[in-house]
Motif scaffolding. Structure first.
Motif, short mmCIF file in Angstrom:
data_model
loop_
_atom_site.label_atom_id
_atom_site.label_comp_id
_atom_site.label_asym_id
_atom_site.label_seq_id
_atom_site.Cartn_x
_atom_site.Cartn_y
_atom_site.Cartn_z
N UNK A 139 1.23 14.56 -95.83
CA UNK A 139 0.77 14.38 -94.46
C UNK A 139 0.25 12.98 -94.20
N UNK A 140 -0.45 12.42 -95.17
CA UNK A 140 -0.94 11.04 -95.02
C UNK A 140 0.21 10.05 -94.97
N UNK A 141 1.22 10.26 -95.83
CA UNK A 141 2.38 9.37 -95.80
C UNK A 141 3.10 9.45 -94.46
N UNK A 142 3.18 10.66 -93.90
CA UNK A 142 3.84 10.81 -92.60
C UNK A 142 3.12 10.01 -91.53
N UNK A 143 1.80 10.04 -91.55
CA UNK A 143 1.04 9.29 -90.55
C UNK A 143 1.19 7.78 -90.75
N UNK A 144 1.31 7.35 -92.00
CA UNK A 144 1.54 5.92 -92.25
C UNK A 144 2.88 5.49 -91.67
N UNK A 145 3.90 6.32 -91.80
CA UNK A 145 5.21 5.96 -91.26
C UNK A 145 5.21 5.95 -89.74
N UNK A 146 4.42 6.82 -89.12
CA UNK A 146 4.26 6.77 -87.67
C UNK A 146 3.55 5.47 -87.29
N UNK A 147 2.53 5.10 -88.06
CA UNK A 147 1.82 3.84 -87.79
C UNK A 147 2.76 2.65 -87.90
N UNK A 148 3.60 2.63 -88.91
CA UNK A 148 4.55 1.52 -89.07
C UNK A 148 5.47 1.43 -87.85
N UNK A 149 5.92 2.58 -87.34
CA UNK A 149 6.78 2.57 -86.16
C UNK A 149 6.04 2.02 -84.94
N UNK A 150 4.78 2.37 -84.77
CA UNK A 150 4.01 1.87 -83.63
C UNK A 150 3.79 0.36 -83.76
N UNK A 151 3.54 -0.09 -84.96
CA UNK A 151 3.33 -1.53 -85.20
C UNK A 151 4.58 -2.32 -84.82
N UNK A 152 5.72 -1.70 -84.93
CA UNK A 152 6.99 -2.34 -84.58
C UNK A 152 7.09 -2.63 -83.07
N UNK A 153 6.23 -1.98 -82.28
CA UNK A 153 6.21 -2.13 -80.82
C UNK A 153 7.59 -1.90 -80.20
#
Length: 263
Positions: A146-160
């Protein structure tokens, strides 16, 4: 971030020397809206998403963002416009949570330039938004699913991105973080395509729903019309009832096996 219009026209894909896995899928998604893609396992949901984030080149049809063919864009430009969060997560990254999230800034950098102050701010804001700030220095491989999933969502948001593609985004998440991620998605000003198994979630989250059966689109429209009992029964081989809950007015599905399948 702001959304872009997304148009799929007669999309198809299949392996070389093999039968088509996806056929004749078309939709127009206005900027800032959310499309849910639903269907049974093997229906073609992940294949459709791979076409939308430029992993597969269509064997038929086109994908357009704001009227421009996705495959006519330079790769860096496409990466600035479209981000994806996948079900499969690597576990062997020797990078920290902050470093993984920071990878989302690569399409925005010039040449070999290093991260600047604004990049750092964007990464920190995304980690805070997804309750990851305390894990910023943790190695990615030590995290729970679950933590890894949230990190990947964060990476996508950082991509703007202007278009965000998510393949089962609540997979591996506990109930609290499912709710947090869904609330975050509702608040984003981007165009979103999300594959889902939970039809109740599709009702709550999506402006429109596309239903796939064996690679073919059988319904497209608002959840209230696309997810009627006949369509759900055809897509998932179940008997389905939809009821409206009071006082919220939300719809909820109940499922059973068809009588012919019961022992």
């Amino acid at each position: 971030m702001s959304g872009a219009s997304l148009c799929a026209s007669d999309l198809g894909w299949g392996p070389r020397r093999g039968p088509a896995i996806l056929r004749d899928v078309s939709f127009v998604l206005p900027a800032g809206k959310t499309l849910g893609v639903v269907g049974a396992n093997g229906a073609g949901k992940s294949t459709l998403l791979r076409l939308l984030y430029r992993f597969y080149r269509p064997t038929a049809g086109t994908v357009q963002i704001d009227g421009r063919d996705l495959w006519r864009m330079p790769p860096r430009e496409a990466a600035r416009r479209v981000a994806a969060v996948l079900q499969e997560q690597p576990t062997d990254f020797a990078l920290t949570v902050s470093e993984i999230a920071g990878l989302g800034r690569l399409p925005h950098r010039q040449g070999l330039s290093s991260a600047g102050f604004r990049d750092t701010q964007i990464v920190e804001a995304a980690l805070h938004r997804l309750d990851l700030a305390a894990l910023a220095r943790r190695r990615f491989g030590t995290l729970s699913g679950g933590e890894r999933q949230r990190v990947m969502v964060a990476r996508a948001l950082v991509q703007e991105p202007r278009v965000l593609i998510l393949d089962e985004p609540t997979n591996h998440l506990d109930i609290r973080h499912q709710l947090e991620v869904l609330e975050m998605l509702r608040g984003l000003d981007v165009t979103t395509v999300v594959s889902l198994h939970d039809l109740n979630l599709a009702f709550d989250l999506c402006d429109a729903v596309l239903v796939l059966v064996r690679g073919e689109m059988i319904a497209l429209g608002p959840p209230e019309t696309a997810l009627d009992a006949v369509t759900v029964a055809r897509a998932f081989s179940v008997s389905a009832w939809r009821e409206r809950l009071l006082p919220s007015g939300r719809s909820r599905f109940t499922y059973t096996l068809p009588a012919s399948d019961r022992t």
